[in-house]
Scaffold this motif. Structure first.
Motif, short mmCIF file in Angstrom:
data_model
loop_
_atom_site.label_atom_id
_atom_site.label_comp_id
_atom_site.label_asym_id
_atom_site.label_seq_id
_atom_site.Cartn_x
_atom_site.Cartn_y
_atom_site.Cartn_z
N GLY A 1 4.54 -2.11 -4.72
CA GLY A 1 3.65 -3.06 -5.37
C GLY A 1 2.21 -2.87 -4.93
N HIS A 2 1.27 -3.40 -5.73
CA HIS A 2 -0.14 -3.19 -5.40
C HIS A 2 -1.04 -4.40 -5.70
CE1 HIS A 2 -1.49 -2.65 -9.64
NE2 HIS A 2 -0.25 -2.26 -9.81
N VAL A 3 -0.48 -5.48 -6.25
CA VAL A 3 -1.29 -6.63 -6.62
C VAL A 3 -1.14 -7.73 -5.57
CG1 VAL A 3 -1.73 -8.37 -8.39
CG2 VAL A 3 -1.03 -6.05 -9.07
N GLN A 4 -2.15 -7.91 -4.76
CA GLN A 4 -2.02 -8.83 -3.62
C GLN A 4 -1.77 -10.27 -4.06
OE1 GLN A 4 -4.94 -8.42 -0.55
NE2 GLN A 4 -4.32 -10.31 0.50
N GLU A 5 -2.46 -10.72 -5.10
CA GLU A 5 -2.29 -12.11 -5.53
C GLU A 5 -0.85 -12.41 -5.91
OE1 GLU A 5 -6.55 -11.04 -6.93
OE2 GLU A 5 -4.64 -10.03 -6.51
N GLY B 1 10.23 -5.76 -2.78
CA GLY B 1 9.86 -6.61 -1.66
C GLY B 1 9.50 -8.03 -2.02
N LEU B 2 9.37 -8.32 -3.31
CA LEU B 2 9.05 -9.69 -3.74
C LEU B 2 10.29 -10.59 -3.75
CD1 LEU B 2 6.62 -9.06 -6.74
CD2 LEU B 2 6.03 -9.85 -4.45
N PHE C 1 1.54 -9.39 1.95
CA PHE C 1 1.12 -8.17 1.27
C PHE C 1 0.91 -7.02 2.26
CE2 PHE C 1 -2.27 -5.45 -0.57
CZ PHE C 1 -1.65 -5.06 -1.75
N GLY C 2 0.35 -7.34 3.39
CA GLY C 2 0.06 -6.33 4.39
C GLY C 2 1.29 -5.69 5.00
N ARG C 3 2.43 -6.36 4.90
CA ARG C 3 3.69 -5.84 5.46
C ARG C 3 4.64 -5.32 4.39
NH1 ARG C 3 4.57 -4.39 10.23
NH2 ARG C 3 6.72 -5.17 10.25
N ARG C 4 4.12 -5.12 3.19
CA ARG C 4 5.01 -4.77 2.08
C ARG C 4 5.71 -3.44 2.30
NH1 ARG C 4 -0.05 -3.41 0.78
NH2 ARG C 4 -0.52 -1.66 -0.61
N GLY C 5 5.07 -2.50 2.99
CA GLY C 5 5.72 -1.21 3.25
C GLY C 5 6.94 -1.33 4.13
N PRO C 6 6.81 -1.88 5.35
CA PRO C 6 7.99 -2.06 6.19
C PRO C 6 9.06 -2.94 5.56
CG PRO C 6 5.98 -2.28 7.49
CD PRO C 6 5.56 -2.20 6.06
N VAL C 7 8.63 -3.96 4.80
CA VAL C 7 9.60 -4.83 4.14
C VAL C 7 10.39 -4.03 3.09
CG1 VAL C 7 9.87 -6.79 2.56
CG2 VAL C 7 8.41 -7.00 4.57
N LEU C 8 9.69 -3.18 2.33
CA LEU C 8 10.39 -2.37 1.34
C LEU C 8 11.36 -1.40 2.01
CD1 LEU C 8 10.98 -1.41 -1.51
CD2 LEU C 8 8.93 0.04 -1.38
N ASP C 9 10.94 -0.80 3.13
CA ASP C 9 11.85 0.10 3.85
C ASP C 9 13.16 -0.60 4.18
OD1 ASP C 9 10.01 2.16 3.80
OD2 ASP C 9 9.25 1.79 5.82
N GLU C 10 13.06 -1.80 4.74
CA GLU C 10 14.29 -2.51 5.10
C GLU C 10 15.03 -3.00 3.87
OE1 GLU C 10 15.88 -6.42 7.47
OE2 GLU C 10 14.01 -5.50 8.19
N THR C 11 14.29 -3.37 2.83
CA THR C 11 14.93 -3.82 1.60
C THR C 11 15.81 -2.72 1.01
OG1 THR C 11 13.15 -5.39 1.08
CG2 THR C 11 14.52 -4.65 -0.75
N ILE C 12 15.32 -1.49 1.03
CA ILE C 12 16.13 -0.37 0.52
C ILE C 12 17.40 -0.23 1.35
CG2 ILE C 12 16.21 2.13 0.20
CD1 ILE C 12 13.18 2.01 -0.40
#
Length: 311
Positions: free
Chosen positions: A129-133, A100-101, A142-153
């Protein structure tokens, strides 16, 4: 779905030393080692029949976590490409890339090139990922990393597929009419294994992944995780992995830790076969060692005295 693990057999891989110096898993000698030692281990893994070698991913580590995590995290694409040029058979796993980065097209370009250069040996492991900085510095929510990863896959499945001009139209990413070559060697695409052991990661693995990479779950917890994967997967097969307890073949003359599996090869193999019985298809082995020579010796001993008894 893309499956690569052999049916009914337990295979083994390992994370490369040196490339990540987290206090959780790195041995003390690795801080003074470098590319020479890393490459020696990769070549040995290739020669000894390891299914894969793996490399972690972090862009930058904040000062508050530096003591525990260290700031040494080699780039996985650069590292695995370096390893690819010196090996011929062993697969190359990102365990795990924080997908997601990066924009999926940029991400796909890197890993498609790696698959092309390696002759089709990529296993793309991805995680949230787990490091907010790290996210903040790169301008990623950072708060949307889950949905972003879903779409990234979803986007990566298209971008790493056979089409020179992939198309994706989603909430976070959209692309069409843009060609990318070289294409991956693997057809229909390289496998995507999803890392993580949270409920969200389990669901993501089951619904979107070709495989699951747990993050060090104790052996006793794996049956529950695997049962949930199977339930969500609804009968579709999945390549399931596990990270073993630390391993030391032989009787150690030093303290290898109370959780470590040590002793004769057949006894260690008997213990590791339990992973296959609970549904695991590949194990990532962590060897205890005090230097690269001892690590290479442990790899040799595993291939000679443990691996023949795994199946």
């Amino acid at each position: 779905m893309v499956r690569i693990l052999p049916e009914g057999r337990l295979v083994y891989g390992m994370q490369l030393p040196v490339q990540a110096l987290s206090a959780v898993f790195a041995e003390g000698w690795e801080t003074e080692a470098g590319p020479v030692e890393l490459l020696a281990v990769a070549r040995a893994a290739d020669r000894l029949g390891f299914f894969y070698v793996a490399c972690c991913d972090h862009v930058a580590i904040p000062a508050r976590l530096a003591d525990a995590m260290s700031t040494t995290w080699y780039d996985p694409v650069a590292t695995l490409s370096y390893v690819a040029a010196a090996t011929t058979r062993v697969r190359l796993l990102s365990h795990v890339a924080v997908a997601g980065l990066r924009h999926p097209l940029a991400f796909a370009k890197q890993y498609a090139t790696l698959d092309h250069l390696s002759g089709g040996r990529l296993i793309l492991g991805v995680g949230a990922g787990h490091v907010q900085e790290e996210f903040d510095a790169l301008g990623v929510d950072f708060g949307r990393r889950g949905p972003v990863l879903d779409e990234t896959i979803d986007a990566l499945k298209v971008a790493l597929g056979p089409q020179e001009f992939p198309e994706h139209d989603g909430r976070h990413f959209s692309f069409r009419g843009l060609g990318q070559r070289p294409r991956p060697v693997q057809v229909p695409r390289p496998p995507i294994w999803v890392g993580g052991s949270s409920p969200a990661a389990i669901r993501r693995s089951a619904l979107r992944g070709d495989g699951w990479l747990p993050q060090g779950d104790p052996r006793g917890q794996l049956p529950y995780r695997i049962a949930e994967l199977v339930r969500l997967r609804r009968g579709e097969p999945l390549d399931i992995g596990a990270i073993t307890e630390p391993v030391y073949i032989g009787e150690p003359s030093w303290r290898v830790g109370r959780r470590a599996l040590s002793g004769k090869g057949e006894a260690i193999a008997e213990s590791l076969r339990e992973y296959a019985r609970i549904g695991v298809g590949q194990i990532q082995v962590r060897f205890r060692s005090r230097g690269v020579t001892e690590l290479l010796d442990q790899m040799e001993a595993f291939a000679a005295d443990v691996a023949p008894h795994l199946n």
